[in-house]
Every structure is written in C-alpha cells, then in structure tokens.
Design a protein around this motif. Structure first.
Motif, PDB file in Angstrom:
ATOM      1  N   TYR A 180       0.819  -1.217   0.000  1.00  0.00           N
ATOM      2  CA  TYR A 180       0.000   0.000   0.000  1.00  0.00           C
ATOM      3  C   TYR A 180       0.853   1.266   0.000  1.00  0.00           C
ATOM      4  O   TYR A 180       1.815   1.382   0.745  1.00  0.00           O
ATOM      5  CB  TYR A 180      -0.904   0.017   1.235  1.00  0.00           C
ATOM      6  CG  TYR A 180      -2.116  -0.891   1.169  1.00  0.00           C
ATOM      7  CD1 TYR A 180      -2.462  -1.567   0.008  1.00  0.00           C
ATOM      8  CD2 TYR A 180      -2.927  -1.068   2.286  1.00  0.00           C
ATOM      9  CE1 TYR A 180      -3.562  -2.396  -0.043  1.00  0.00           C
ATOM     10  CE2 TYR A 180      -4.035  -1.890   2.249  1.00  0.00           C
ATOM     11  CZ  TYR A 180      -4.349  -2.559   1.082  1.00  0.00           C
ATOM     12  OH  TYR A 180      -5.445  -3.382   1.033  1.00  0.00           O
ATOM     13  N   VAL A 181       0.461   2.223  -0.843  1.00  0.00           N
ATOM     14  CA  VAL A 181       1.011   3.571  -0.769  1.00  0.00           C
ATOM     15  C   VAL A 181       0.132   4.365   0.210  1.00  0.00           C
ATOM     16  O   VAL A 181      -1.024   3.990   0.436  1.00  0.00           O
ATOM     17  CB  VAL A 181       1.002   4.238  -2.161  1.00  0.00           C
ATOM     18  CG1 VAL A 181       1.906   3.490  -3.112  1.00  0.00           C
ATOM     19  CG2 VAL A 181      -0.407   4.329  -2.727  1.00  0.00           C
ATOM     20  N   PRO A 182       0.680   5.429   0.819  1.00  0.00           N
ATOM     21  CA  PRO A 182       2.008   6.031   0.637  1.00  0.00           C
ATOM     22  C   PRO A 182       3.129   5.357   1.425  1.00  0.00           C
ATOM     23  O   PRO A 182       4.266   5.816   1.358  1.00  0.00           O
ATOM     24  CB  PRO A 182       1.794   7.467   1.129  1.00  0.00           C
ATOM     25  CG  PRO A 182       0.761   7.331   2.203  1.00  0.00           C
ATOM     26  CD  PRO A 182      -0.172   6.236   1.730  1.00  0.00           C
ATOM     27  N   LEU A 183       2.811   4.262   2.151  1.00  0.00           N
ATOM     28  CA  LEU A 183       3.851   3.583   2.922  1.00  0.00           C
ATOM     29  C   LEU A 183       5.009   3.155   2.031  1.00  0.00           C
ATOM     30  O   LEU A 183       6.169   3.172   2.457  1.00  0.00           O
ATOM     31  CB  LEU A 183       3.251   2.363   3.629  1.00  0.00           C
ATOM     32  CG  LEU A 183       4.212   1.501   4.447  1.00  0.00           C
ATOM     33  CD1 LEU A 183       4.776   2.284   5.618  1.00  0.00           C
ATOM     34  CD2 LEU A 183       3.527   0.237   4.942  1.00  0.00           C
ATOM     35  N   THR A 184       4.714   2.777   0.796  1.00  0.00           N
ATOM     36  CA  THR A 184       5.757   2.240  -0.072  1.00  0.00           C
ATOM     37  C   THR A 184       6.416   3.290  -0.956  1.00  0.00           C
ATOM     38  O   THR A 184       7.251   2.945  -1.801  1.00  0.00           O
ATOM     39  CB  THR A 184       5.162   1.135  -0.972  1.00  0.00           C
ATOM     40  OG1 THR A 184       3.987   1.646  -1.636  1.00  0.00           O
ATOM     41  CG2 THR A 184       4.783  -0.072  -0.150  1.00  0.00           C
ATOM     42  N   GLU A 185       6.040   4.554  -0.796  1.00  0.00           N
ATOM     43  CA  GLU A 185       6.734   5.599  -1.555  1.00  0.00           C
ATOM     44  C   GLU A 185       8.164   5.769  -1.027  1.00  0.00           C
ATOM     45  O   GLU A 185       8.480   5.393   0.105  1.00  0.00           O
ATOM     46  CB  GLU A 185       5.967   6.915  -1.458  1.00  0.00           C
ATOM     47  CG  GLU A 185       4.604   6.898  -2.142  1.00  0.00           C
ATOM     48  CD  GLU A 185       4.698   7.055  -3.657  1.00  0.00           C
ATOM     49  OE1 GLU A 185       5.809   6.965  -4.217  1.00  0.00           O
ATOM     50  OE2 GLU A 185       3.641   7.285  -4.282  1.00  0.00           O
ATOM     51  N   GLU A 186       9.021   6.348  -1.846  1.00  0.00           N
ATOM     52  CA  GLU A 186      10.445   6.435  -1.539  1.00  0.00           C
ATOM     53  C   GLU A 186      10.714   7.115  -0.207  1.00  0.00           C
ATOM     54  O   GLU A 186      11.578   6.676   0.568  1.00  0.00           O
ATOM     55  CB  GLU A 186      11.170   7.186  -2.672  1.00  0.00           C
ATOM     56  CG  GLU A 186      12.656   7.430  -2.437  1.00  0.00           C
ATOM     57  CD  GLU A 186      13.471   6.149  -2.453  1.00  0.00           C
ATOM     58  OE1 GLU A 186      14.576   6.147  -1.878  1.00  0.00           O
ATOM     59  OE2 GLU A 186      13.002   5.146  -3.041  1.00  0.00           O
ATOM     60  N   GLN A 187       9.988   8.181   0.117  1.00  0.00           N
ATOM     61  CA  GLN A 187      10.255   8.911   1.355  1.00  0.00           C
ATOM     62  C   GLN A 187       9.907   8.101   2.602  1.00  0.00           C
ATOM     63  O   GLN A 187      10.470   8.340   3.679  1.00  0.00           O
ATOM     64  CB  GLN A 187       9.507  10.256   1.372  1.00  0.00           C
ATOM     65  CG  GLN A 187       7.987  10.140   1.338  1.00  0.00           C
ATOM     66  CD  GLN A 187       7.440  10.139  -0.072  1.00  0.00           C
ATOM     67  OE1 GLN A 187       8.147   9.735  -0.998  1.00  0.00           O
ATOM     68  NE2 GLN A 187       6.199  10.604  -0.244  1.00  0.00           N
ATOM     69  N   ASN A 188       9.006   7.146   2.478  1.00  0.00           N
ATOM     70  CA  ASN A 188       8.609   6.328   3.637  1.00  0.00           C
ATOM     71  C   ASN A 188       9.306   4.972   3.679  1.00  0.00           C
ATOM     72  O   ASN A 188       9.447   4.392   4.755  1.00  0.00           O
ATOM     73  CB  ASN A 188       7.090   6.115   3.616  1.00  0.00           C
ATOM     74  CG  ASN A 188       6.328   7.408   3.756  1.00  0.00           C
ATOM     75  OD1 ASN A 188       6.691   8.264   4.565  1.00  0.00           O
ATOM     76  ND2 ASN A 188       5.272   7.586   2.963  1.00  0.00           N
TER      77      ASN A 188
END
Length: 642
Positions: free
Chosen positions: A154-162
């Motif tokens: 799931y995003v935003p957990l998997t975005e680069e910043q997280n």
C-alpha cells in the motif's frame, strides 16, 4: 523401470521408432537447457514452485517462532517486515499460481489428447522467466534489501520517502518480470485447449480440470494488466519522481488499492480455480463414477471467473468510499458464494452416490472440503460491511485467507501430487507414509490457524512483529506456533514420500487408479510424443468409454499417428473437428537467452545501470526478431511456430 503400456496395435514398430526420433531428446546439458517438452517443463514448474514454497514456509516458521511469546527478540522489526512480505509475495505469486500452472503444463496436453502445448517455445520462456524472477526477488533477502511493506504494498507507505532503499523496487520490478511468464502461460493454455483437442472432444467433453485452467487463464489476461500498471507507476514514483499516488500533486492514494484489488480479488480465484479443477479430476477415480452435474460445474467455473471481477471493493470497506457503493459490492461478494456452493454440493453428491476408495488423494480431498467450507463461511462474513470494518487488519483476516488458500489450494495440490505422482514419475508412493502426512498436515493447519480467529476477535492486529502480554494473546499465539511446526512436519513427510517414491517406489502401471481422463491411457511416465495414436474421443470419460479406447488401438489410420514429423492435430474450437496437422518446433536455446536478457534488463533497472538496461533491451528485441524469423521449410507448412 516403470511398467508401461504395450505398443498400440494401431502404430507399427517403424512408426513408433519414427515418433521417438522426431520427439525424443537425447540426454545432454544442451537438451536440459533447450527442451520444449511440456512434461519436462511442467515438472520443473512443480519443483521450482515447491522450492519457493519451502523458502516461504521457513519464513513463516521464523515469524511464528518470533510470535510464540510476548516481546520476543528473535527477529528485529526490519527482519520481520522483510520476512512477512516475502512470505506473502512468494506464496501468492511464486508458489500457488506457478505450482498449479505446473500441473497444467504437464496434464493439459495429455488430458486433451495432444502431443504438446500450442506454443512450446513460449512455454519454455515462461518457465525460465518464472525461475529468474523468483531468484531475482529472493536474492535480495540476504542483502537486507527484500520487499518490506507487505505483499499488497500500500502507498504512501511504499513511496520512496517512507520506504527508502531498494526494497520496494525489488517488489515492483520482480512482479513486472514475473508477469511476463504468467501472461505467456495463460495465452498458451487458452490456445492449447481451444485448438489442440483430440478429434471428437467437443466442449461438452472437455475435462473439468482443463475448463478450470482455461477460465483461470482468461482471468489472468484481464486481471494482470491492472497489477502491472500499478507496479510500473510505483516504480516510476519511487525512481523518477512522478506523482501518480501523491495527493499533493493531483495523484490519488486509493488508486493503488483500486488497481491492486481489481487484480487481487480475481487472483484469489486464479489461485483456487485450478485447485478446484484438481478436485473434479481426482474425484471420479476414488468414487468410481463421473462427477455429478458436469454442466453445472462448468457454469459455476465460468460464473466465478466473471463475478470475481466485481467484488474488489470488499477489500476496501474501511477506506471511506461512498456507502452506497458498499451495498453493491457486498451483494456481489455474497452472490459469488453461490457457484462455489454448487461445486461443493456436486462433489458431495458424487461421493454420496459413488463408492468411496479412501486412498491418500481422497483423504486430502475430504480435508479440502472441510477446510474450504470453513474458510468460505468466514468469507461470507466479510461481505457484511459492518463486520468487515470491525475485523479489518486483525488476525481474523489472516485466519480467513489461510483457510481459503491452504484449504482451497494447498490441499487439492497435495491430492494432485499423490494422484499424478505415478504418471509423472512412473513410481507409486508409500500409502502409510502418505496417510501420516495427511493427518499431520490437516491437524497442523487447523491448530495453527483456527486460534487466529479468536485472538483476531480479541483485538490482535496483523503485521506486528511483537506484542505485550497484557491483552492475553500469548497463549493463543503459542498454540498457533506449535501448530505451525506440526504442519511443517506433515509437509516434510510429503516431501520425504515423493523422494521415497522416486527412489524406491514400486513401478506404476499406466492406470493405477482406473481414472477417467486421457492421461491414464498413456505410459507412466508418458513417452515424449505422449500418444502413439492420437485418440478419437466419444465421451467425457474417454478411458471408461470402449469406443474412445479402441480409437487408440487397432484400425487407427496414419492421419492420427503422424509419424512423418514432429506434428500434432489442429481441431475446431467448439466441436473438436479435425482441421489439419501442424508442425511443432524443436528444442531451442532462444527461450533461455531471451529470459537471461530480460533478467539483465530488470537487474540493471534495479541498480540504476541504465546504459546496461538499454543494451539488454536491444538484446531482448534482437532475440525476439530471431525467434520470429520464418524458418526455411519449403517442403512443409509453417504451422504453429512459437
């Protein structure tokens, strides 16, 4: 040495020698890498998927050991996150579907009376891509760079910043790589089942297992693009700063979930459907009669394949979507239980009206029905929006989908392994060892996962690496961990039983079970050309039908022997009328070379070696061009080349 059938009276010794020359592959290192024989590729799928299952199972044992007691320090949070993500990803993508496709690769041509898959080289490519994509993902674990945000990502957990690092890049690129194999295999199954059936095998005579495989293949073709698009957008967001899922730049966080579950819920049936086909294939041999309600089961298979695309939002009942939409998806989630129920009642009726033979495959079928019905019962509970919102992200959900996937997929797989082991290896398994394996697997499964319903209702959230003792979850977790070790021992006995059968099992006859489908009319294991004489099918149970059996014996004509080349028959889609003979390709290294070029491309993209990725892309294009270049065969029709 296995016991084999006598040479077919309809094929002379000269014709059999010619078939062996055209279809046989001399044992060598080159032939091991270049084979396009569907039986060898099917066995490789089974072994490779089993290997990934072992890795995922060991990950599960490590997690269960960590959770056996409160505040355990066996695993760090980072290690636990990587293990549970790889466990889920491998079980869903690298084990369940490839294992069932392995059964399909080995069995579909045999069941429909063909000599190979429609596109043998594409079949080989699918296996090599599956192998390399699985190694691509698992190789990240020793470096601490494995996917670490759940198999649903799931995003935003998997975005680069997280989630910095390569973790989720491995996930997105690995699944894009694997998707090539899944799509290729699905296309191959569809064309094979529609165009290479034996003469006389009209659609109302197609084995139920083949129906299930074809329905699954169509589901993959329609569902997979959503997952591929999702992973491509995630990779672009992480690597190149696009904003597909960024609300601050007109993106949408829920877009990931919608696309993922548009694939994800049909994927539940993509996994379960071929397993249900195994049930329908195994049952006649151990009830001594055909499955009750053949037409209804086919209708149920097709209905599930269609309805499954309309229930994805029941995975999103806690996301705040408009409540009116919930009612539609709640209704669809309830309706889909009807065709599943039709199949269950058809199998029960078959067992009630037949004469049960309680061999190991039948025991696993009974265990499947018990477990799958319990999983389906909790599944209908999730169709109720209020209940779903209460148990979302709890261990109740973990219990449910393990009941569905282990009960609905693994139990039929184990039944299929014991049932077709004599056909695949030419050897019989040890009945006593198999019975011990069944009872340990059955008991271990329920001891492991049934308590999860309870401590899920008591409030334990999923995806936590540890917990405190105050909530009272520790006793239930200890029981689950003990059950997981019991389950592992049972599965180890299955492996020991397979190895024992291969090394010491007594030779198997061509038809040790008195089965009803065409694979039991071939040698054990089958010859490279499968059938000395391609059958003429007269019923849905061809090996129980006198006319179908006789068609492979005396009086057969050369137009069904086809000893003058590497050829099989092309037939019409609906009624199986003979159209023409088609030339099949010989062994080739092109699939391996193409898969290796793809591996280099995805590896270079992962580590940002973009010039190397560009060279690999050119190599992929050149290999495809060579593959598709017309061969110089002026004396023969081109036929099926891929």
């Amino acid at each position: 040495m296995s016991t084999t059938a006598a040479p077919a009276p309809g094929a002379s010794r000269e014709e059999l020698a010619a078939l062996e020359e055209h279809w046989g592959e001399r044992p060598s290192l080159r032939s091991w890498f270049s084979t396009v024989d569907h039986k060898r590729i099917g066995r490789r799928y089974l072994v490779t998927a089993g290997f990934f299952f072992v890795l995922a199972g060991l990950s599960a044992l490590a997690m269960r050991t960590q959770l056996a007691r409160p505040e355990s320090r066996l695993l760090s949070p980072q290690e636990y996150n990587q293990l549970f993500t790889m466990h889920g990803t491998a079980m869903i993508f690298l084990f369940a579907t490839p294992m069932l496709f392995g059964f399909g690769n080995f069995l579909v041509p045999l069941m429909i009376g063909s000599r190979d898959m429609a596109f043998p080289k594409l079949n080989a490519l699918g296996y090599w891509v599956f192998l390399f994509s699985g190694l691509f993902m698992w190789a990240s674990l020793p470096f601490g760079a494995a996917p670490n945000a759940g198999w649903f990502a799931y995003v935003p957990l998997t975005e680069e910043q997280n989630t910095p690092g390569l973790h989720m890049d491995v996930y997105s690129l690995g699944l894009l790589f694997l998707g090539i194999a899944t799509a290729a295999g699905s296309i191959n199954f569809i064309v094979t089942a529609l165009k290479l059936r034996a003469p006389g095998m009209s659609l109302n005579r197609v084995p139920l297992f083949v129906w299930a495989i074809v329905a699954t293949a169509f589901m993959v073709i329609f569902a997979l693009p959503a997952l591929n698009l999702d992973n491509a957008m995630l990779f672009l967001d992480r690597r190149f700063g696009t904003h597909f899922f960024d609300p601050g730049a007109a993106g949408n966080v829920l877009l990931w979930q919608h696309l993922f579950w548009i694939f994800g819920h049909p994927d539940v049936y993509i996994i379960v459907m071929p397993a249900l086909g195994i049930v329908s294939a195994v049952l006649p041999a151990f009830t001594r009669r055909g499955v009750v309600g053949y037409a209804l089961i086919v209708l149920a298979i097709v209905s599930i394949a269609i309805i499954s695309f309309g229930v994805w939002v029941h995975h999103m009942f806690a996301t705040g979507l408009p409540r009116l939409s919930y009612s539609f998806f709640s209704a669809a989630s309830t309706i889909i239980t009807i065709p599943s129920g039709i199949q269950i009642f058809a199998w029960l009726a078959t067992m009630a009206l037949g004469r049960l033979v309680l061999k190991v495959p039948m025991l696993f079928l009974i265990g499947f029905i018990v477990t799958f019905v319990l999983g389906g019962f909790t599944g209908t509970m999730f169709a109720l929006t209020a209940f779903d919102q209460q148990v979302t992200d709890s261990y109740f959900v973990v219990a449910h989908f393990h009941y569905v996937l282990i009960g609905g997929a693994v139990f039929p797989m184990l039944a299929g392994i014991y049932y077709w082991l004599p056909k695949i290896t030419g050897r019989m398994y040890h009945e006593g060892l198999g019975r011990w394996a069944f009872w340990l697997v059955f008991a271990g499964m329920h001891v492991t996962f049934f308590p999860m319903h309870l401590y899920g209702l008591f409030g334990m959230p999923r995806r936590v690496y540890t917990y405190r003792s105050e909530p009272g979850w520790d006793g239930w977790n200890l029981v689950s961990t003990a059950g997981s070790y019991l389950l592992a021992i049972g599965l180890l006995l299955v492996l020991i039983g397979v190895v024992h059968a291969i090394r010491r099992g007594r030779p198997a006859s061509p038809d040790p079970w008195e089965g009803d489908s065409l694979e039991w009319s071939t040698d054990s294991p089958p010859k490279p050309y499968n059938f000395p004489v391609l059958p003429q099918v007269h019923s849905v149970h061809p090996t129980w039908d006198e006319a179908s059996r006789e068609s492979m014996g005396g009086g057969a004509t050369g137009d069904r022997i086809l000893a003058d080349g590497r050829r099989t028959l092309l037939t019409s889609e609906l009624d199986g009328r003979r159209e023409r003979a088609v030339e099949m390709p010989e062994s080739s290294l092109q699939p391996l070379v193409l898969a290796l070029a793809m591996l280099v491309f995805f590896t270079a993209m992962l580590v940002a070696w973009y010039p190397v990725a560009a060279v690999a892309a050119v190599a992929v294009a050149v290999t495809i061009a060579v593959w598709l270049w017309p061969p110089r065969r002026p004396d023969r029709e081109l036929g099926v080349r891929a």
